[in-house]
Scaffold this motif. Structure first.
Motif, PDB file in Angstrom:
ATOM      1  N   CYS A  19      -6.800  -1.188   0.726  1.00 41.18           N
ATOM      2  CA  CYS A  19      -5.940  -1.614   1.822  1.00 41.18           C
ATOM      3  C   CYS A  19      -6.775  -1.883   3.075  1.00 41.18           C
ATOM      4  O   CYS A  19      -7.560  -1.027   3.502  1.00 41.18           O
ATOM      5  CB  CYS A  19      -4.903  -0.545   2.116  1.00 41.18           C
ATOM      6  SG  CYS A  19      -3.834  -0.974   3.494  1.00 41.18           S
TER       7      CYS A  19
ATOM      8  N   CYS B 242      -5.115   0.660   6.265  1.00 40.49           N
ATOM      9  CA  CYS B 242      -5.345   2.107   6.361  1.00 40.49           C
ATOM     10  C   CYS B 242      -6.599   2.558   5.617  1.00 40.49           C
ATOM     11  O   CYS B 242      -6.956   3.731   5.685  1.00 40.49           O
ATOM     12  CB  CYS B 242      -4.118   2.867   5.855  1.00 40.49           C
ATOM     13  SG  CYS B 242      -3.885   2.765   4.070  1.00 40.49           S
TER      14      CYS B 242
ATOM     15  N   CYS C 234       0.857  -1.189   0.000  1.00 41.42           N
ATOM     16  CA  CYS C 234       0.000   0.000   0.000  1.00 41.42           C
ATOM     17  C   CYS C 234       0.898   1.245   0.000  1.00 41.42           C
ATOM     18  O   CYS C 234       1.825   1.336   0.806  1.00 41.42           O
ATOM     19  CB  CYS C 234      -0.883  -0.019   1.241  1.00 41.42           C
ATOM     20  SG  CYS C 234      -1.748   1.534   1.525  1.00 41.42           S
TER      21      CYS C 234
ATOM     22  N   CYS D 150       0.428   3.019   3.811  1.00 40.44           N
ATOM     23  CA  CYS D 150       0.853   2.399   5.075  1.00 40.44           C
ATOM     24  C   CYS D 150       1.914   1.318   4.869  1.00 40.44           C
ATOM     25  O   CYS D 150       2.521   0.859   5.833  1.00 40.44           O
ATOM     26  CB  CYS D 150      -0.348   1.831   5.828  1.00 40.44           C
ATOM     27  SG  CYS D 150      -1.010   0.321   5.107  1.00 40.44           S
TER      28      CYS D 150
ATOM     29  N   SER E 107       1.599  -1.792   4.045  1.00 39.25           N
ATOM     30  CA  SER E 107       1.216  -3.199   4.231  1.00 39.25           C
ATOM     31  C   SER E 107       0.852  -3.800   2.871  1.00 39.25           C
ATOM     32  O   SER E 107       0.580  -3.077   1.912  1.00 39.25           O
ATOM     33  CB  SER E 107       0.040  -3.301   5.199  1.00 39.25           C
ATOM     34  OG  SER E 107      -1.125  -2.820   4.588  1.00 39.25           O
TER      35      SER E 107
HETATM   36 ZN   LIG Z   1      -2.633   0.989   3.558  1.00 41.87          ZN
END
Ligand SMILES: [Zn+2]
Length: 218
Positions: free
Chosen positions: A33, A36, A12, A15, A17
């Motif tokens: 995501c 976030c 992402c 963030c 992840s």
């Molecule tokens: Zn994210």
């Protein structure tokens, strides 16, 4: 237009992840995501820099256009109500017509404009400001984590960040939403993703509206 990378897990851009599974709309390939809540356009369906610049060049915003000024006042008015007299700011991503900087300056808040395409004076990014504004910018950032960290470094303690971006509707309504039909928009924020940003940088959320969010650095 999609490449094989559209099917591989990618990080992402906000963030970091591993973001969700990609899906395709007529306007591009997207991911949502789960950490976030950002919906991001897959890089395989980004415009290249030249096409992006050409697209921005088609915007017909003029510095003295009353309609454009009314649009910008949605951010300028609630921000100015909170600023100390004479506060100094930066309009980050001011475009070809720095109307907001002119409005704020005329109102007693000296504001300079920076834009990577139209006003690329990088020295302005090494200064600290009482406030930074980003109108219709957040949704265009390819690397929002890096850009937001840069903005954080530019804000004085107690400084304000005024963001204008249209909040993403619930996911069920995303396919019918007009906002992602602009191919230069690559990140679509919800109230939750704006709160994620505030938490990440230790900013206080002062207000979140459908278009305008005000944040304050402690
Ligand atoms: Zn994210």
């Amino acid at each position: 237009m999609a490449s094989a990378s559209a099917d591989a897990p990618i990080a992402c851009p906000l963030c970091g992840s591993a973001s969700g599974d990609p899906w395709r709309e007529t306007s591009g390939v997207y991911r949502h995501c789960s950490q976030c809540d950002l919906v991001s356009r897959d890089p395989s369906t980004w415009l290249d820099a030249e096409a992006e610049r050409a697209y921005y060049g088609t915007h017909d915003n003029r510095i003295d256009d009353p309609g454009y000024q009314r649009f910008l006042a949605q951010l300028a008015e609630p921000l100015m109500a909170r600023l100390s007299p004479g506060a100094r700011g930066l309009d980050h991503g001011c475009g070809a017509a720095p109307a907001l900087a002119a409005m704020l300056t005329d109102a007693g808040f000296p504001t300079v404009g920076y834009d990577p395409f139209f006003a690329p004076n990088a020295a302005l990014l090494d200064v600290r400001y009482d406030f930074v504004t980003c109108t219709e910018v957040l949704e265009h950032l390819h690397d929002p984590r890096r850009e937001l960290a840069r903005i954080d470094a530019m804000l004085q303690p107690g400084g304000w960040l005024g963001l204008m971006t249209e909040l993403r509707p619930p996911m069920a309504d995303f396919p019918h939403w007009h906002y992602h039909r602009d191919p230069t928009r690559v990140g679509f924020h919800s109230e939750a993703s704006l709160h994620w940003i505030a938490t990440r940088f230790g900013w206080r959320v002062e207000s979140v509206g459908r278009r305008v969010t005000l944040l304050r650095k402690p």
